[in-house]
Design a protein around this motif. Structure first.
Motif, PDB file in Angstrom:
ATOM      1  N   ARG A 189       0.829  -1.205   0.000  1.00  0.00           N
ATOM      2  CA  ARG A 189       0.000   0.000   0.000  1.00  0.00           C
ATOM      3  C   ARG A 189       0.867   1.261   0.000  1.00  0.00           C
ATOM      4  O   ARG A 189       0.584   2.223  -0.715  1.00  0.00           O
ATOM      5  N   THR A 190       1.917   1.231   0.821  1.00  0.00           N
ATOM      6  CA  THR A 190       2.814   2.391   0.879  1.00  0.00           C
ATOM      7  C   THR A 190       3.522   2.591  -0.456  1.00  0.00           C
ATOM      8  O   THR A 190       3.708   3.720  -0.912  1.00  0.00           O
ATOM      9  N   LEU A 191       3.897   1.481  -1.063  1.00  0.00           N
ATOM     10  CA  LEU A 191       4.587   1.549  -2.351  1.00  0.00           C
ATOM     11  C   LEU A 191       3.696   2.206  -3.403  1.00  0.00           C
ATOM     12  O   LEU A 191       4.149   3.058  -4.185  1.00  0.00           O
ATOM     13  N   LEU A 195       1.322   4.273  -2.786  1.00  0.00           N
ATOM     14  CA  LEU A 195       1.243   5.688  -2.408  1.00  0.00           C
ATOM     15  C   LEU A 195       2.467   6.452  -2.912  1.00  0.00           C
ATOM     16  O   LEU A 195       2.356   7.563  -3.441  1.00  0.00           O
ATOM     17  N   ARG A 241       8.196  -1.393   9.244  1.00  0.00           N
ATOM     18  CA  ARG A 241       8.139  -1.434   7.792  1.00  0.00           C
ATOM     19  C   ARG A 241       9.192  -2.373   7.199  1.00  0.00           C
ATOM     20  O   ARG A 241       8.934  -3.065   6.228  1.00  0.00           O
ATOM     21  N   TRP A 244      10.930   4.617   0.726  1.00  0.00           N
ATOM     22  CA  TRP A 244      11.590   3.562   1.480  1.00  0.00           C
ATOM     23  C   TRP A 244      12.630   2.871   0.588  1.00  0.00           C
ATOM     24  O   TRP A 244      12.549   2.932  -0.628  1.00  0.00           O
ATOM     25  N   ARG A 275      -5.806  10.414  -6.589  1.00  0.00           N
ATOM     26  CA  ARG A 275      -7.011   9.716  -6.157  1.00  0.00           C
ATOM     27  C   ARG A 275      -8.260  10.283  -6.831  1.00  0.00           C
ATOM     28  O   ARG A 275      -9.223   9.559  -7.082  1.00  0.00           O
ATOM     29  N   ASN A 300      -2.886   6.031   4.868  1.00  0.00           N
ATOM     30  CA  ASN A 300      -1.657   5.759   5.616  1.00  0.00           C
ATOM     31  C   ASN A 300      -1.613   6.729   6.795  1.00  0.00           C
ATOM     32  O   ASN A 300      -0.940   7.747   6.755  1.00  0.00           O
ATOM     33  N   ARG A 344       1.673   7.868   8.558  1.00  0.00           N
ATOM     34  CA  ARG A 344       2.458   8.797   7.738  1.00  0.00           C
ATOM     35  C   ARG A 344       1.851  10.201   7.773  1.00  0.00           C
ATOM     36  O   ARG A 344       2.531  11.181   8.059  1.00  0.00           O
ATOM     37  N   GLU A 396      -4.968  -6.867  -2.867  1.00  0.00           N
ATOM     38  CA  GLU A 396      -4.073  -5.699  -2.897  1.00  0.00           C
ATOM     39  C   GLU A 396      -2.705  -6.083  -3.451  1.00  0.00           C
ATOM     40  O   GLU A 396      -1.958  -5.241  -3.908  1.00  0.00           O
TER      41      GLU A 396
END
Lengths: 144, 667
Positions: A52-54, A56, B266, B412, B473, B491, B494, B666
């Motif tokens: 999900r973060t990826l 985003l 993470r 990341w 979005r 998120n 964040r 997902e």
């Protein structure tokens, strides 16, 4: 005098509440050595959040499409491995359950054969030699 | 009431002992019934300590001066509303408050413990109860709030005048609760190590409680600043006083922890580092309580001083030794062999942020302990004052703000320099534009220019991500508002963090404005006379004196003008408390988003004149606005995730699909 009385009431309440669980039927918890389903679930949850973060990061322009695909691929691989491990663990748990169930039944039948009849430990019903499939309201094979 | 209170403390101590023994024995011997029973002892401790608290509060309400603590911290003239403040105004009552807070937090932590923490919880609750037992024992043997006097005096001494302020209803409770709340994440992490859960089983619970303690402590520090600004009468809000620092240092360590724990969550790295950080936060919080209670360094917060400091110091030493021993025992299992993928990544930014935060904590610690060392080693009393902290911590704070801007732009694992350059281009241009504009307007101080520029950089980086995410979005068919809300929800840790970054920017604006551009003037005015300060003119209109049973109050009525245009009236006062031989001031403040006009009456002279200190403090209001923003950010970060994961991480039964089936679409 009143404070002493109130303190005594407080102490008794504490004693009763704390002692409560000690009078309950002992429920033994068997923990298998090694990995547990909850660990795999947590790892799967982490993989999902990572994906999900990826996504985003892609949407806000922090990573290019190519790197997104590459990293998503590695997360998918990890998730697939985790799912396989989870299925394997569930399968072995099921097999273990079946073996246990079978052993419990064998034990019950053998005991009945020896004694002729026994009392059901859950509801107290007299069980004859033929009543193999007896089931009572509070019967939970997990507790056996 | 004294007997009931003391007996409640004895019962609480016994419950602690039972909870410790039951939890550990139950876990070691695999006896769930014993663990269950010990867990109930944890819950009951909150109830029993609430009874002890109710006993003390009712003694205050009944003006039972046979209890020494009540006689020392209240009198018949005290307004009933201040009973709550009087409850923790002294050492004994504040320890009872701390014990109550810890018992409630422990009960909540045990009750809401997630499924992943089942194995570690008995050890964690045992650690919480050890800490609670320490506080209760101190009360029973060294600082009993229920100790009685041989003969009750006809009236009490009264509450410390500095505490008779609205801020005192919230500042000490939040600060004390925040300091003791650090026990919970520390107990969770150390409990996990003791239970052999050396991977990431504690991460969700540790992060949640770390964030809760961090938010409470942050709000406590801000409320303390507000209290100092409005009542201490020196025109500032932060003086780097040892007791202020005592609340600030653990907050810095927790700030590092709540960032670093996200890397473990993470990426599964920084395990050892996180254990060290949360332990450091606990030691610093314990050190803070030692400073509060021991009074080894001079402080404006002398009301909490006592002679039990050495006990707190001994407790700190034992806790530090035990914790280091546990970390050493589990060192091989928690140390992570996995390196950082790239020095240009979010993980690396978090690590750098951690190092800067710890550097500030260490500098602050040195400033606190240096007077002690100097006195012990050379017999010379020295005071470490604001210039030391400003000169060393100031540049580190600027580096931190810079990192707050750049860090969120980094993905990341790794980023390419060209991607980072592209992301930084617009925010940097905006920041440089604002700096150029400010320089043209006459702002010439380099620190101030750098600080304002970095604040713009942070805000533009956050806004840039929000805009891009919202637009991405909205392409899926939602309107812009719904897209933005959906983005925040996608998120929460964040974006909650980004909101907190905005709060820090507001703080930085206020601190920069008031530190570099404050104007101060001391004047003596006769009634009807005017004096100009900055663009304001102040007229001393009149004054009145009120004689009350426990104090004398002088109030000055002032009118504020800009040119000939009246802007409004303000009142500033000074109160003298003969019993305490102490004066307190009430600053008259006219606050706007641009600046505060701040007037403190220094002295009311016999000839009708009065001396005033008048200050114009730019941008101070934004410091107080930062508080609610910080709370909103923390709440967003803590809010349960979608799919029914509760505060604790426990999944609601009706919304608990198998993880694989829930997430596979997902992936």
């Amino acid at each position: 005098m009143i404070p002493l009385l109130l303190a005594s009431v407080l102490a008794i309440i504490c004693l009763v509440v704390v002692a409560g669980p000690l009078w309950r039927r002992q429920r033994t918890e068997t923990r298998l050595p090694g990995e547990e389903p909850v660990d795999i679930e947590a790892a799967l949850k982490a993989a999902y959040q990572e994906a999900r973060t990826l996504k985003l990061e892609l949407e806000v322009g922090q990573i290019p499409k190519g790197r997104y695909e590459e990293q998503l691929g590695s997360i998918r691989l990890r998730a697939a491995a985790l799912l396989r491990r989870k299925e394997g663990l569930e399968e072995s748990m099921k097999q273990l359950g079946d073996i246990l169930e079978k052993e419990v039944r064998t034990f019950r039948e053998r005991r009945r054969a020896i004694k002729g009849s026994v009392d059901c430990p859950q509801c107290g019903t007299k069980l004859g030699p033929g009543s193999v499939e007896h089931s009572c309201v509070s019967d939970t094979s997990a507790e056996w | 009431m004294a007997d009931l209170g003391t007996m409640a403390l004895i019962i609480a101590a016994l419950l602690c002992c039972y909870a410790i023994a039951g939890s550990v024995l139950g876990a070691r011997a695999g006896l769930p019934r014993l663990i269950d029973s010990a867990r109930r002892a944890v819950y009951l401790n909150a109830l029993v300590l609430a009874v002890a608290t109710a006993s003390l509060v009712s003694a205050f309400l009944a003006k039972d001066f046979s209890i020494q603590y009540v006689a020392e911290h209240s009198n018949r003239a005290m307004e009933p509303v201040y009973v709550w403040v009087a409850f923790y105004a002294g050492n004994e009552g504040s320890i009872l408050f701390i014990a109550l807070a810890l018992s409630c937090l422990s009960a909540l932590a045990v009750w809401k413990a997630p499924k992943e923490a089942t194995i570690l919880m008995p050890y964690a609750s045992a650690i919480m109860m050890v800490v609670l037992f320490f506080f209760i024992t101190v009360m029973l043997f060294l600082a009993n709030p229920f100790a009685t006097l041989a003969q009750a005096p006809p009236d009490g001494r009264g509450i410390n005048p500095l505490l008779a302020h609205p801020g005192m209803f919230f500042h000490p409770p939040s600060l004390m609760t925040g300091l003791v709340a650090v026990t919970i994440p520390f107990a969770v992490v150390t409990g996990a190590l003791l239970a052999g859960q050396t991977r990431d089983q504690w991460v969700d619970m540790g992060r949640t409680w770390g964030l809760i303690a961090w938010a409470i402590l942050g709000v406590g520090n801000l409320l303390g600043s507000w209290w100092a600004y409005t009542i201490l009468g020196w025109g500032g809000y932060w003086g780097w006083d040892p007791v202020e620092n005592a609340g600030f240092m653990p907050w810095l360590a927790l700030t590092a922890f709540v960032h670093s724990v996200m890397v473990q969550k993470r990426r599964g790295i920084f395990r050892l580092w996180n254990v060290v950080l949360v332990s450091a936060a606990f030691f610093l919080a314990s050190f803070g309580m030692f400073i509060n209670r021991g009074g080894p360094v001079p402080s404006v917060h002398s009301f909490g001083a006592s002679t039990v400091g050495w006990v707190f110091l001994a407790f700190l030493a034992v806790a530090a030794f035990s914790s280091i021993a546990v970390i050493a025992w589990r060192y091989n299992k928690i140390s992570s062999a996995q390196p950082l993928d790239s020095p240009l990544s979010r993980e690396a930014a978090f690590l750098l942020n951690n190092l800067l935060l710890l550097a500030i904590a260490l500098v602050t610690m040195w400033g606190v302990v240096f007077p002690l060392i100097s006195e012990l080693a050379r017999g010379v009393t020295v005071t470490v004052a604001r210039p030391f902290y400003d000169q060393i911590n100031g540049p580190i704070f600027l580096a931190l703000i810079f990192l707050m801007g750049v860090g969120p732009l980094l993905p990341w694992r790794s980023a390419s320099p060209s991607d980072l350059r592209r992301s930084l281009l617009l925010p940097s241009l905006l920041a440089l534009g604002v700096v150029a504009l400010l320089a043209l307007m006459g702002v010439s101080n380099w620190y101030a220019l750098a600080s304002f520029g970095l604040c713009v950089l942070v805000v533009s980086c956050v806004v840039r991500e929000w805009v891009r995410g919202t637009l991405a979005r909205s392409k899926q068919g939602h309107n812009l508002v719904a897209s933005f809300v959906h983005l925040l929800g996608s998120n929460r840790p964040r974006y909650g963090g980004y909101i907190v970054h905005l709060a820090v920017v507001l703080l930085a604006l206020g601190v920069t404005g008031s530190s570099f551009y404050s104007v101060q003037k001391d004047v003596v005015l006769a009634q009807g006379q005017r004096e100009g300060v900055g663009k304001y003119e102040i007229e001393y209109v009149s004054s009145r004196v009120e004689h009350k049973p426990d104090r004398e109050e002088w109030t000055a009525n002032l009118m504020v003008y800009r040119g000939d245009r009246p802007l409004g009236a303000i009142q500033a006062g000074r109160t003298f408390y003969p019993e305490f031989r102490m004066s307190s001031t009430r600053a008259g403040i006219r606050s706007t988003p641009v600046e505060d006009l701040y007037v403190i009456p220094s002295e009311f002279l016999d000839d009708g004149r009065a001396s005033f200190r008048i200050l114009v403090n730019p941008l101070v209001m934004w410091i107080w606005v930062a508080g609610p923003v910080l709370i909103v950010g923390a709440l967003v970060a803590l809010w349960p995730d979608k799919g029914g994961v509760a505060l604790s991480g426990r999944r609601r039964p009706e919304a608990a699909p198998a993880v694989g089936s829930a997430y596979s679409h997902e992936l």
